[in-house]
Design a protein around this motif. Sequence first.
Motif, PDB file in Angstrom:
ATOM      1  N   ASP A 160       0.857  -1.184   0.000  1.00  0.00           N
ATOM      2  CA  ASP A 160       0.000   0.000   0.000  1.00  0.00           C
ATOM      3  C   ASP A 160       0.893   1.234   0.000  1.00  0.00           C
ATOM      4  OD1 ASP A 160      -1.668   2.143   0.563  1.00  0.00           O
ATOM      5  OD2 ASP A 160      -2.519   1.260   2.378  1.00  0.00           O
ATOM      6  N   PRO A 161       0.850   2.038  -1.073  1.00  0.00           N
ATOM      7  CA  PRO A 161       1.709   3.225  -1.128  1.00  0.00           C
ATOM      8  C   PRO A 161       1.491   4.206   0.029  1.00  0.00           C
ATOM      9  CG  PRO A 161       0.797   2.758  -3.285  1.00  0.00           C
ATOM     10  CD  PRO A 161       0.100   1.842  -2.309  1.00  0.00           C
ATOM     11  N   GLY A 162       0.374   4.120   0.715  1.00  0.00           N
ATOM     12  CA  GLY A 162       0.113   4.988   1.858  1.00  0.00           C
ATOM     13  C   GLY A 162       0.758   4.501   3.137  1.00  0.00           C
ATOM     14  N   GLU A 163       1.332   3.297   3.101  1.00  0.00           N
ATOM     15  CA  GLU A 163       1.984   2.726   4.286  1.00  0.00           C
ATOM     16  C   GLU A 163       3.363   2.181   3.934  1.00  0.00           C
ATOM     17  OE1 GLU A 163      -0.578  -0.084   6.218  1.00  0.00           O
ATOM     18  OE2 GLU A 163      -2.285   1.270   6.118  1.00  0.00           O
ATOM     19  N   GLN A 164       3.370   1.037   3.268  1.00  0.00           N
ATOM     20  CA  GLN A 164       4.620   0.427   2.823  1.00  0.00           C
ATOM     21  C   GLN A 164       4.362  -0.253   1.488  1.00  0.00           C
ATOM     22  OE1 GLN A 164       6.344  -3.204   4.695  1.00  0.00           O
ATOM     23  NE2 GLN A 164       8.157  -1.912   5.048  1.00  0.00           N
ATOM     24  N   ALA A 165       5.234   0.009   0.521  1.00  0.00           N
ATOM     25  CA  ALA A 165       5.038  -0.570  -0.808  1.00  0.00           C
ATOM     26  C   ALA A 165       6.387  -0.807  -1.478  1.00  0.00           C
ATOM     27  CB  ALA A 165       4.198   0.361  -1.675  1.00  0.00           C
ATOM     28  N   VAL A 166       6.385  -1.771  -2.374  1.00  0.00           N
ATOM     29  CA  VAL A 166       7.530  -2.018  -3.241  1.00  0.00           C
ATOM     30  C   VAL A 166       7.186  -1.417  -4.597  1.00  0.00           C
ATOM     31  CG1 VAL A 166       8.935  -3.762  -4.402  1.00  0.00           C
ATOM     32  CG2 VAL A 166       8.206  -4.123  -2.031  1.00  0.00           C
ATOM     33  N   LEU A 167       8.047  -0.523  -5.070  1.00  0.00           N
ATOM     34  CA  LEU A 167       7.846   0.136  -6.351  1.00  0.00           C
ATOM     35  C   LEU A 167       8.976  -0.250  -7.300  1.00  0.00           C
ATOM     36  CD1 LEU A 167       7.088   3.748  -5.057  1.00  0.00           C
ATOM     37  CD2 LEU A 167       5.453   1.929  -5.520  1.00  0.00           C
ATOM     38  N   ALA A 168       8.631  -0.412  -8.567  1.00  0.00           N
ATOM     39  CA  ALA A 168       9.647  -0.678  -9.581  1.00  0.00           C
ATOM     40  C   ALA A 168      10.295   0.642  -9.982  1.00  0.00           C
ATOM     41  CB  ALA A 168       9.008  -1.335 -10.804  1.00  0.00           C
ATOM     42  N   VAL A 169      11.599   0.609 -10.190  1.00  0.00           N
ATOM     43  CA  VAL A 169      12.309   1.775 -10.715  1.00  0.00           C
ATOM     44  C   VAL A 169      12.240   1.680 -12.236  1.00  0.00           C
ATOM     45  CG1 VAL A 169      14.540   2.938 -10.862  1.00  0.00           C
ATOM     46  CG2 VAL A 169      13.796   1.935  -8.688  1.00  0.00           C
ATOM     47  N   ALA A 170      11.895   2.773 -12.880  1.00  0.00           N
ATOM     48  CA  ALA A 170      11.715   2.790 -14.332  1.00  0.00           C
ATOM     49  C   ALA A 170      12.980   2.340 -15.061  1.00  0.00           C
ATOM     50  CB  ALA A 170      11.331   4.192 -14.798  1.00  0.00           C
ATOM     51  N   ASP A 171      12.781   1.577 -16.121  1.00  0.00           N
ATOM     52  CA  ASP A 171      13.910   1.092 -16.919  1.00  0.00           C
ATOM     53  C   ASP A 171      14.757   2.250 -17.446  1.00  0.00           C
ATOM     54  OD1 ASP A 171      13.093  -1.551 -16.538  1.00  0.00           O
ATOM     55  OD2 ASP A 171      11.996  -1.625 -18.443  1.00  0.00           O
ATOM     56  N   ARG A 178      16.059  -6.729 -11.557  1.00  0.00           N
ATOM     57  CA  ARG A 178      15.460  -5.401 -11.711  1.00  0.00           C
ATOM     58  C   ARG A 178      15.724  -4.614 -10.432  1.00  0.00           C
ATOM     59  NH1 ARG A 178      11.955  -3.776 -15.316  1.00  0.00           N
ATOM     60  NH2 ARG A 178      11.102  -2.364 -13.770  1.00  0.00           N
ATOM     61  N   VAL A 179      15.620  -3.303 -10.540  1.00  0.00           N
ATOM     62  CA  VAL A 179      15.815  -2.446  -9.379  1.00  0.00           C
ATOM     63  C   VAL A 179      14.452  -2.020  -8.851  1.00  0.00           C
ATOM     64  CG1 VAL A 179      16.867  -0.314  -8.521  1.00  0.00           C
ATOM     65  CG2 VAL A 179      18.038  -1.678 -10.267  1.00  0.00           C
ATOM     66  N   TYR A 180      14.328  -2.085  -7.532  1.00  0.00           N
ATOM     67  CA  TYR A 180      13.082  -1.760  -6.835  1.00  0.00           C
ATOM     68  C   TYR A 180      13.358  -0.817  -5.688  1.00  0.00           C
ATOM     69  CZ  TYR A 180      11.315  -5.935  -9.224  1.00  0.00           C
ATOM     70  OH  TYR A 180      10.955  -6.855 -10.181  1.00  0.00           O
ATOM     71  N   CYS A 181      12.290  -0.260  -5.145  1.00  0.00           N
ATOM     72  CA  CYS A 181      12.404   0.586  -3.973  1.00  0.00           C
ATOM     73  C   CYS A 181      11.329   0.189  -2.962  1.00  0.00           C
ATOM     74  CB  CYS A 181      12.223   2.060  -4.364  1.00  0.00           C
ATOM     75  SG  CYS A 181      12.411   3.196  -2.980  1.00  0.00           S
ATOM     76  N   LEU A 182      11.759  -0.082  -1.737  1.00  0.00           N
ATOM     77  CA  LEU A 182      10.828  -0.321  -0.639  1.00  0.00           C
ATOM     78  C   LEU A 182      10.597   1.034   0.029  1.00  0.00           C
ATOM     79  CD1 LEU A 182       9.221  -2.144   1.308  1.00  0.00           C
ATOM     80  CD2 LEU A 182      11.351  -2.412   2.618  1.00  0.00           C
ATOM     81  N   THR A 183       9.388   1.545  -0.113  1.00  0.00           N
ATOM     82  CA  THR A 183       9.029   2.841   0.447  1.00  0.00           C
ATOM     83  C   THR A 183       8.162   2.619   1.676  1.00  0.00           C
ATOM     84  OG1 THR A 183       9.127   3.894  -1.711  1.00  0.00           O
ATOM     85  CG2 THR A 183       7.866   5.033  -0.036  1.00  0.00           C
ATOM     86  N   THR A 184       8.604   3.192   2.783  1.00  0.00           N
ATOM     87  CA  THR A 184       7.886   3.036   4.041  1.00  0.00           C
ATOM     88  C   THR A 184       7.553   4.406   4.605  1.00  0.00           C
ATOM     89  OG1 THR A 184       9.130   1.001   4.476  1.00  0.00           O
ATOM     90  CG2 THR A 184       7.956   1.985   6.333  1.00  0.00           C
ATOM     91  N   LEU A 185       6.285   4.626   4.920  1.00  0.00           N
ATOM     92  CA  LEU A 185       5.864   5.881   5.526  1.00  0.00           C
ATOM     93  C   LEU A 185       5.749   5.704   7.021  1.00  0.00           C
ATOM     94  CD1 LEU A 185       4.687   6.098   2.491  1.00  0.00           C
ATOM     95  CD2 LEU A 185       3.459   7.968   3.479  1.00  0.00           C
TER      96      LEU A 185
END
Length: 154
Positions: free
Chosen positions: A81-92, A147-154
């Motif tokens: 959930d981007p409002g809490e914690q999410a894994v996002l793909a980094v654009a190629d 692939r490169v990802y980002c774990l975003t945590t609010l």
Amino acid sequence: MGVTNEYFAAADDTAAARVLGVGLGVVLGPLDDGFVLGGPVLGPDPVVELTTLEALLRGLPDEAAIALIDRPDCGRVVAGDPGEQAVLAVADGTVAALLGADDGALERAAGPWSQAEEFWGQAEPEVLLAVATALRELCRRAESTARVYCLTTL
């Protein structure tokens, strides 16, 4: 409220999604399948701030830089959930720009990048250069197998 962006590399979306709820320190290890060792890298927001660096590395005008955010793979939510914690793909394209940048290009981009509106005048070019260099190295480790990802945590 603080936001943490931790960049890492994984073989695919399924492997990347495993970090949710447990974090990168627990998942990444020498025996964990599907991950590239050497992360995570603490860094900027993977959508606006990181694509700003990409635009600088590519020499894009402001209008074209803004359009980078609209690419389907830019900040694609892999899991969570981007409002809490999410894994996002980094654009190629972002990964490609980092891979194509030599030390001089990163150094030249660090000053203008530090002036980006999203950093509110609080970013130091030397710090951003270190982050960009670490991200480039992560991209290099992932280049042929992950692939490169980002774990975003609010």
